[in-house]
Design a protein around this motif. Structure first.
Motif, PDB file in Angstrom:
ATOM      1  N   SER A   1      -1.375   1.832   1.572  1.00 17.10           N
ATOM      2  CA  SER A   1      -0.297   0.914   1.170  1.00 17.10           C
ATOM      3  C   SER A   1       0.687   1.570   0.198  1.00 17.10           C
ATOM      4  O   SER A   1       1.062   0.989  -0.825  1.00 17.10           O
ATOM      5  N   PHE A   2       1.091   2.797   0.535  1.00 23.74           N
ATOM      6  CA  PHE A   2       2.084   3.488  -0.293  1.00 23.74           C
ATOM      7  C   PHE A   2       3.404   2.716  -0.283  1.00 23.74           C
ATOM      8  O   PHE A   2       3.826   2.192   0.755  1.00 23.74           O
ATOM      9  N   GLY A   3       4.048   2.663  -1.438  1.00 25.01           N
ATOM     10  CA  GLY A   3       5.375   2.073  -1.514  1.00 25.01           C
ATOM     11  C   GLY A   3       6.403   2.999  -0.907  1.00 25.01           C
ATOM     12  O   GLY A   3       6.111   4.156  -0.549  1.00 25.01           O
ATOM     13  N   PHE A   4       7.653   2.530  -0.805  1.00 26.63           N
ATOM     14  CA  PHE A   4       8.692   3.306  -0.142  1.00 26.63           C
ATOM     15  C   PHE A   4       8.922   4.634  -0.830  1.00 26.63           C
ATOM     16  O   PHE A   4       8.991   5.681  -0.186  1.00 26.63           O
ATOM     17  N   TRP A   5       9.052   4.638  -2.167  1.00 31.83           N
ATOM     18  CA  TRP A   5       9.388   5.872  -2.887  1.00 31.83           C
ATOM     19  C   TRP A   5       8.238   6.871  -2.850  1.00 31.83           C
ATOM     20  O   TRP A   5       8.451   8.072  -2.743  1.00 31.83           O
ATOM     21  N   THR A   6       6.998   6.355  -2.920  1.00 36.98           N
ATOM     22  CA  THR A   6       5.836   7.242  -2.815  1.00 36.98           C
ATOM     23  C   THR A   6       5.753   7.858  -1.420  1.00 36.98           C
ATOM     24  O   THR A   6       5.497   9.058  -1.259  1.00 36.98           O
ATOM     25  N   ARG A   7       6.002   7.038  -0.421  1.00 35.23           N
ATOM     26  CA  ARG A   7       5.995   7.511   0.967  1.00 35.23           C
ATOM     27  C   ARG A   7       7.103   8.550   1.184  1.00 35.23           C
ATOM     28  O   ARG A   7       6.897   9.567   1.834  1.00 35.23           O
ATOM     29  N   LEU A   8       8.265   8.267   0.588  1.00 35.69           N
ATOM     30  CA  LEU A   8       9.390   9.185   0.728  1.00 35.69           C
ATOM     31  C   LEU A   8       9.077  10.532   0.094  1.00 35.69           C
ATOM     32  O   LEU A   8       9.364  11.589   0.671  1.00 35.69           O
ATOM     33  N   ARG A   9       8.472  10.501  -1.112  1.00 32.04           N
ATOM     34  CA  ARG A   9       8.216  11.731  -1.858  1.00 32.04           C
ATOM     35  C   ARG A   9       7.108  12.569  -1.247  1.00 32.04           C
ATOM     36  O   ARG A   9       7.233  13.804  -1.176  1.00 32.04           O
TER      37      ARG A   9
END
Length: 262
Positions: A163-171
């Motif tokens: 359940s990574f958030g958008f910014w974590t997924r992006l990074r």
């Protein structure tokens, strides 16, 4: 003895040696009139002219004007191309809606749009930046779409599972997967933007290396014209070399650079 072509000094030495041999052959051909100097001055004449031009402000003003437009065009092309490519590559709905329109616009060369650009924007630097951006944009768009579709599915599934958030997924997932291809796209877009900047200056008369090259050719001063051609080549080579160094630094973690010989 085996030559290790992976070593940077070896590659540099071979490139410099090849260039010197070709210049020497050209010089001999010019001296013996195999290549008439009225069509192509000898390298010594061109380099002598270039040495005198380096001390003038006109050369540096032309380089600065071209690089100013190039930097704006590349920044716009990279930003728009990456963002739109990410959207099209991630969503089949966006791709279905806008893909055909972009496929229609992609084959249209920037130069064909000069009359429309002059009518709507004018013939100033903004027109040059637009034409260069238009040409470089599609290079970045294609690289971004391809890079988006190459995102590691295992990494994407892992991000979903945790359940990574958008910014974590992006990074940690999206950017590392896309970077290698995006950096290649940036180098291609950089070359394209520079070519279209110089072409626009040559055809539309904006200040820069293109207009200086055209003026020298119109005046019949071939030595100065060839000197500007050399300057354009040096500028393009320097930009590409700088971007390659940046790519190597940013992607030092990637397998294609991690095991590269020094």
């Amino acid at each position: 003895m085996t030559i290790d072509y992976r070593r940077a000094p070896v590659r540099t030495g071979l490139a410099v040696g090849t260039a010197l041999v070709l210049l020497l052959a050209w010089e001999i051909a010019a001296l013996t009139d195999v290549i008439p100097t009225r069509f192509a001055p000898s390298p010594s004449q061109i380099l002598g002219e270039l040495g005198g031009m380096i001390a003038t402000s006109a050369l540096w003003s032309a380089i600065g004007a071209t690089l100013y437009a190039w930097a704006q065009a590349l920044a716009l092309a990279v930003t728009a191309g990456t963002a739109i490519g990410l959207a099209l590559g991630s969503s089949r709905y966006f791709s279905a809606l806008f893909g055909p329109i972009l496929d229609f616009l992609k084959p249209i060369p920037s130069i064909a749009m000069i009359p429309l650009v002059i009518f709507t924007i004018g013939s100033g630097k903004n027109a040059e930046v637009f034409l260069a951006t238009y040409g470089a944009f599609f290079q970045m768009l294609m690289s971004s779409i391809s890079a988006t579709r190459m995102i590691d599915p295992v990494g994407r599934d892992t991000a979903d599972a945790y359940s990574f958030g958008f910014w974590t997924r992006l990074r940690y997932v999206i950017v590392p997967s896309m970077l290698p291809q995006l950096m290649t796209g940036i180098r291609i877009a950089s070359n394209t933007a520079l070519i279209f900047c110089i072409t626009a200056e040559l055809l539309m008369g904006m200040a820069g290396l293109g207009s200086a090259l055209g003026a020298a050719g119109s005046a019949g001063n071939l030595t100065v014209m060839y000197a500007y051609i050399v300057v354009i080549g040096i500028v393009g080579f320097s930009l590409n070399t700088g971007l390659l160094a940046l790519q190597k630094r940013i992607l030092s973690w990637h397998e294609s650079y991690r095991n590269e010989a020094a």
